[in-house]
Enzyme design. Structure first.
Site, mmCIF file in Angstrom:
data_model
loop_
_atom_site.group_PDB
_atom_site.id
_atom_site.type_symbol
_atom_site.label_atom_id
_atom_site.label_comp_id
_atom_site.label_asym_id
_atom_site.label_seq_id
_atom_site.Cartn_x
_atom_site.Cartn_y
_atom_site.Cartn_z
ATOM 1 N N ARG A 542 6.043 -70.611 -20.393
ATOM 2 C CA ARG A 542 6.191 -71.270 -19.093
ATOM 3 C C ARG A 542 5.033 -70.920 -18.169
ATOM 4 O O ARG A 542 4.546 -69.788 -18.178
ATOM 5 C CB ARG A 542 7.487 -70.822 -18.406
ATOM 6 N N SER A 606 6.329 -60.314 -22.793
ATOM 7 C CA SER A 606 7.550 -59.570 -23.152
ATOM 8 C C SER A 606 7.465 -58.912 -24.531
ATOM 9 O O SER A 606 8.310 -59.110 -25.398
ATOM 10 C CB SER A 606 8.754 -60.516 -23.100
ATOM 11 N N ASP A 660 9.273 -58.695 -19.169
ATOM 12 C CA ASP A 660 10.378 -59.504 -18.615
ATOM 13 C C ASP A 660 11.508 -58.640 -18.073
ATOM 14 O O ASP A 660 12.196 -59.003 -17.124
ATOM 15 C CB ASP A 660 10.918 -60.494 -19.664
#
Length: 920
Positions: A542, A606, A660
């Site tokens: 994203r 992450s 994350d």
């Protein structure tokens, strides 16, 4: 041939008159389809009433749970004994069930009379007589020293709380034994057998109490797997069927199905059928042993139909319509006309000869007109019986079809009883009416052979099989059941590993890496501006634009675009991966019209990184299916900058590389200043928390706090939790991209739980406990069982039918029993995951409490991840485990709203704020 066809054209009008006069005389016994559909609807309503906990006490149709939960599957085998009490004779059986692929059985039986003094005496005498007959049978068959499971067919209404127990509610069928009602009949039989134990060297145990109706269904179910209804039409009448557990309020649990013994003979005892009962029904009832009871049975069963015919003939004779008005002794004698007479008189092919012979034997000396009229009376009485039986059966068929949510259903009705077997017209009439009332059900009627005896043995055999299978199944899942003591051990080991990761001399060999993030503060509300955020952590990537406002109108606005990362890029080269990321950023900047702006950027990455500062992150190792080459040991921020330079279209200010988990903590920290822990329970599993700088030996300085990214997925890589790893965990680990690594994550994260389930299902199938022992091609495929299916299957709102549909989508053709097992396996795997996650979290909150030096700690944990958010039980089990293992900590769980996007922007904003403060 119909009775009308027996009239020749030469017969006189008077003869025609007698035939139609009977029609008019018994008009109320001739039931139209509209009336039958109404009876069907009334019976459906009564079934619902009987199944409800609150309404059952006042229901006439008692809908008794039988605790028979499974139909035969063909794998039953062994020698069984069965005793059968309920008809005119008592029977003992030896049944051999062969597991030969042909589902064959061998039945040997012996019949014993049931003397009147026994069936109307006292309970002790009755059960002593049953025990004596059984022992005689055992001696005759030379079975004295064998240990054989025993099934007990007891064809009277019983309330059961388990398969091998039954409290008699009421006697029926001329039985009136004192002192048995409201007692457990299995216990009475056991006591009677106990008296003979020493002298006979007996080792008998009653494994199942079965109603003859259930026995009939099970016998036919052994030959036809579609059979899920049992029907008796003989001396008594009754029906049973397989009901969904979710509808049976009287029994705990919603899983699977259970056979319900309707005890439909009492339908109408509350007056529900008064509008269709005739004066003859009322008279018959008043003269019975149990007036006002079993009213439906008295309109249907062979025990009463002969008597009904007698009462009709008696009245017609008194009114001068038959036998010249001469009333014989036979017509005045109760029970003189029996069902065998009615059946014989309805053999139309033999004309009127049978009727004439029977009536003459009864000293009635009939004319031909009398014979035609009597034959027609018999037809109307037995036809009404078939009609009413069909209406109630149609109600059961409709319920089954609706339970299965089918537009059209194929099923089999197992059927037994003298009326059905010996009456020449009854079966044809019943079938025809059923098919007319439920045209959307394709019904096969299967005649049971020695149903009640063989059926008890089959129920016992099924119970025996289920007990053995349950033992195997429990053994397979036993390693997933973690005691409180084991969970405390896990918590303590996690605490030890946390300390190892923080200390300079042990950090290098610690499995929990305790990586410093250089995030040294949480939001204070003054953050503002426009920020870019990148989020890489799974199969999607994203790019976000985040606008943060401070002050009274404090808010966060986000715009984002999602891009896929193809497998060939996930597992290609590092250069290809970062070029793909930069191409996605370029598309987003173009899309938002901000390509020229040099915005501060937070990069949510992450994967385990060792950071030397907030904008430097060296990849320790790939997880979650990524395998891009030339990345491990490299600074991912540098790799991103290089890729931006290669593209040479725009420039960005990369302020922070973020995990994350840290983003999740920061997002919740923006709402709740008490949030100092971030937890991810999704595709991966990880925790971060704010640690005192003085405890972080690998970073210079003792003042303030820093967020530590624990990377706890590697917990256990040194073998410290091998005692709780199962063979299934080892198989999943060996088949993964990184064998021997991230062992704790492989037991707790969404990416692996479905695969653990698949390994268990393969093992259970190999043991013959699932999918008929057939491992399908789809079950062999790694990764087919996604974790989202666990969440769907374990949903409390999901009926087993829907579970079966999910399994069918996966190419797994399951039975109802298979679906229950799959659901239980999913439950065991996800519960263990939540408990292990809870044990790890308890170690962190306890450390925080001790570091603060307080007796009681109040703290908030920011949580994100699909497993926590979407799984129906994971979050609850996790919370309960933390509470149990850290009782001095009051932990609030706060769901994070986009930790990896919004969180990355907030970290960038906090870093900018702290940087500006530092500069000033």
């Amino acid at each position: 041939a119909h009775p009308r066809q027996l009239l020749s054209t030469e017969e006189s009008p008077e003869q025609h008159f007698s035939f139609f006069q009977v029609d008019r005389y018994l008009y109320h016994m001739r039931l139209s389809d509209d009336v039958l559909l109404d009876v069907m609807a009334r019976f459906q309503a009564e079934m619902v009433k009987g199944l409800g906990k609150d309404t059952n006490p006042t229901a006439t149709v008692k809908m008794l749970p039988t605790f028979v939960r499974s139909l035969p599957d063909g794998s039953e085998k062994g020698d069984f004994l069965a005793v059968d009490l309920g008809g005119s004779q008592f029977r003992a059986h030896q049944v051999k069930v062969f597991d030969d692929g042909k589902q064959s059985t061998q039945l040997e039986s012996k019949f014993y009379p049931t003397p009147k003094e026994v069936i109307q005496g006292n309970g002790t005498e009755l059960f002593d007589y049953v025990a004596d007959c059984l022992l005689d049978f055992i001696e005759t068959k030379n079975l004295k020293h064998k240990k054989l499971p025993l099934g007990f067919t007891f064809s009277f209404p019983c309330k059961q709380t388990k398969l091998e127990e039954g409290v008699l509610l009421a006697w029926t069928k001329h039985f009136k034994v004192r002192g048995v009602q409201e007692t457990d009949v299995v216990n009475s039989l056991r006591k009677a057998l106990q008296k003979h134990k020493a002298s006979f060297d007996l080792d008998l145990d009653v494994l199942a109490l079965v109603n003859d109706t259930v026995g009939t269904m099970m016998t036919c179910g052994y030959d036809d797997p579609r059979c899920e209804i049992g029907l008796i039409i003989g001396t008594g009448t009754n029906a049973c069927y397989m009901e969904d557990m979710r509808h049976i309020d009287l029994v705990e649990g919603d899983e699977g199905r259970m056979c319900i013994n309707t005890e439909w003979g009492a339908f109408g005892d509350d007056g529900a059928l008064d509008d269709i009962r005739t004066e003859f029904d009322r008279e018959l009832d008043l003269g019975s042993l149990n007036p006002g009871k079993q009213l439906f049975e008295k309109m249907i069963s062979s025990l009463y139909l002969g008597e009904l015919v007698r009462l009709i003939l008696l009245k017609m004779t008194k009114e001068g319509l038959l036998f010249n008005g001469k009333v014989s002794t036979a017509l005045l004698t109760k029970g003189k006309i029996e069902m065998k007479h009615v059946s014989a008189m309805e053999k139309y092919k033999e004309g009127l000869s049978n009727t004439k012979e029977i009536l003459t034997e009864l000293n009635l000396f009939p004319s031909e007109e009398d014979c035609i009229a009597v034959q027609h009376v018999c037809t109307i009485v037995s036809f009404r019986s078939a009609n009413l039986c069909a209406a109630a059966l149609a109600a059961i068929l409709t319920r089954l079809r609706e339970n299965k949510k089918l537009l059209r259903m194929r099923t089999t009705v197992g059927i037994d009883g003298g009326l059905y077997k010996t009456h020449p017209q009854y079966p044809k009439r019943l079938h025809k009416v059923v098919r007319r009332l439920v045209p959307n059900c394709d019904v096969r009627f299967l005649l049971s052979v020695s149903g009640s005896g063989k059926g008890a043995a089959v129920v016992t055999a099924v119970a025996y099989r289920l007990a053995a299978q349950r033992k195997q199944f429990d053994a397979a899942l036993a390693p997933f059941l973690l005691s409180l003591e084991t969970l405390r051990e896990v918590k303590n080991k996690m605490r030890t590993e946390l300390e190892y990761g923080l200390k300079r001399e042990t950090q290098a060999r610690a499995t929990v890496k305790m990586l410093p993030t250089y995030v040294c503060g949480t939001p204070d509300g003054t953050e503002k501006g426009k920020f870019l955020a990148l989020d890489l952590g799974g199969t999607n990537f994203r790019v976000l634009l985040v606008k943060i406002r401070s002050g009274r109108r404090r808010s966060v606005q986000m715009y984002n675009k999602i891009f896929a990362i193809p497998l060939e890029i996930m597992q290609g080269t590092g250069e290809e991966l970062f070029d793909h990321i930069v191409q996605c950023i370029a598309e987003f900047l173009e899309y938002m019209g901000i390509k020229g702006a040099r915005l501060p950027l937070g990069f949510t990455f992450s994967f385990p990184c060792r950071q030397a500062s907030i904008d430097k992150g060296t990849l320790v190792g790939w997880t979650k299916g990524f395998k891009a080459t030339d990345c491990e040991g490299e600074d991912v921020v540098d790799m991103l900058r290089e890729a931006i330079r290669r593209r040479n279209e725009f420039d960005l200010d990369i302020v922070a590389v973020v995990n994350d988990t840290v983003g999740t903590m920061m997002t919740c920290g923006y709402e709740d200043p008490n949030c100092e822990i971030g937890l991810i329970a999704g595709t991966g599993s990880n925790v971060c928390y704010m640690e005192d700088m003085k405890n972080i030996e690998i970073v210079e300085g003792n003042e303030g706090k820093m967020c530590i990214n624990t990377e706890w997925g590697g917990f256990g890589d040194n073998g410290c939790i091998d005692n709780i790893r199962t063979k299934y965990d080892k198989e999943v680990d060996e088949g993964s991209l990184n064998p021997g690594k991230q062992r704790y994550e492989k037991m707790t994260s969404g990416m692996y739980l479905g695969e653990i389930v698949r390994q268990i299902l393969i093992d259970l199938t190999k043991q013959g406990l699932l999918f008929r022992g057939q491992i399908s091609e789809s079950l062999r495929k790694r990764g087919i069982f996604e974790t989202k299916f666990l969440s769907q299957i374990e949903s409390d709102r999901l009926a087993l039918l829907q579970v079966r549909r999910i399994l069918q989508q996966l190419g797994l053709d399951s039975t109802c029993e298979d679906s229950i097992i799959v659901k239980e396996v999913c439950g065991a795997v996800s519960k263990r995951a939540a408990q292990l996650c809870g044990a790890g979290l308890a170690a962190i909150v306890e450390k925080k409490r001790e570091d603060r030096g307080v007796d009681h700690l109040q703290i908030t944990v920011g949580v994100d991840g699909t497993l926590y958010k979407l799984h129906p039980h994971f979050s609850r089990v996790l919370r309960e485990t933390v509470k149990e293992l850290a009782p001095q900590c009051d932990v609030t769980f706060m769901l994070s709203e986009d930790g990896s996007g919004k969180g990355a922007a907030l970290i960038t904003a906090v870093a900018k704020r702290l940087h500006n403060v530092g500069q000033k």
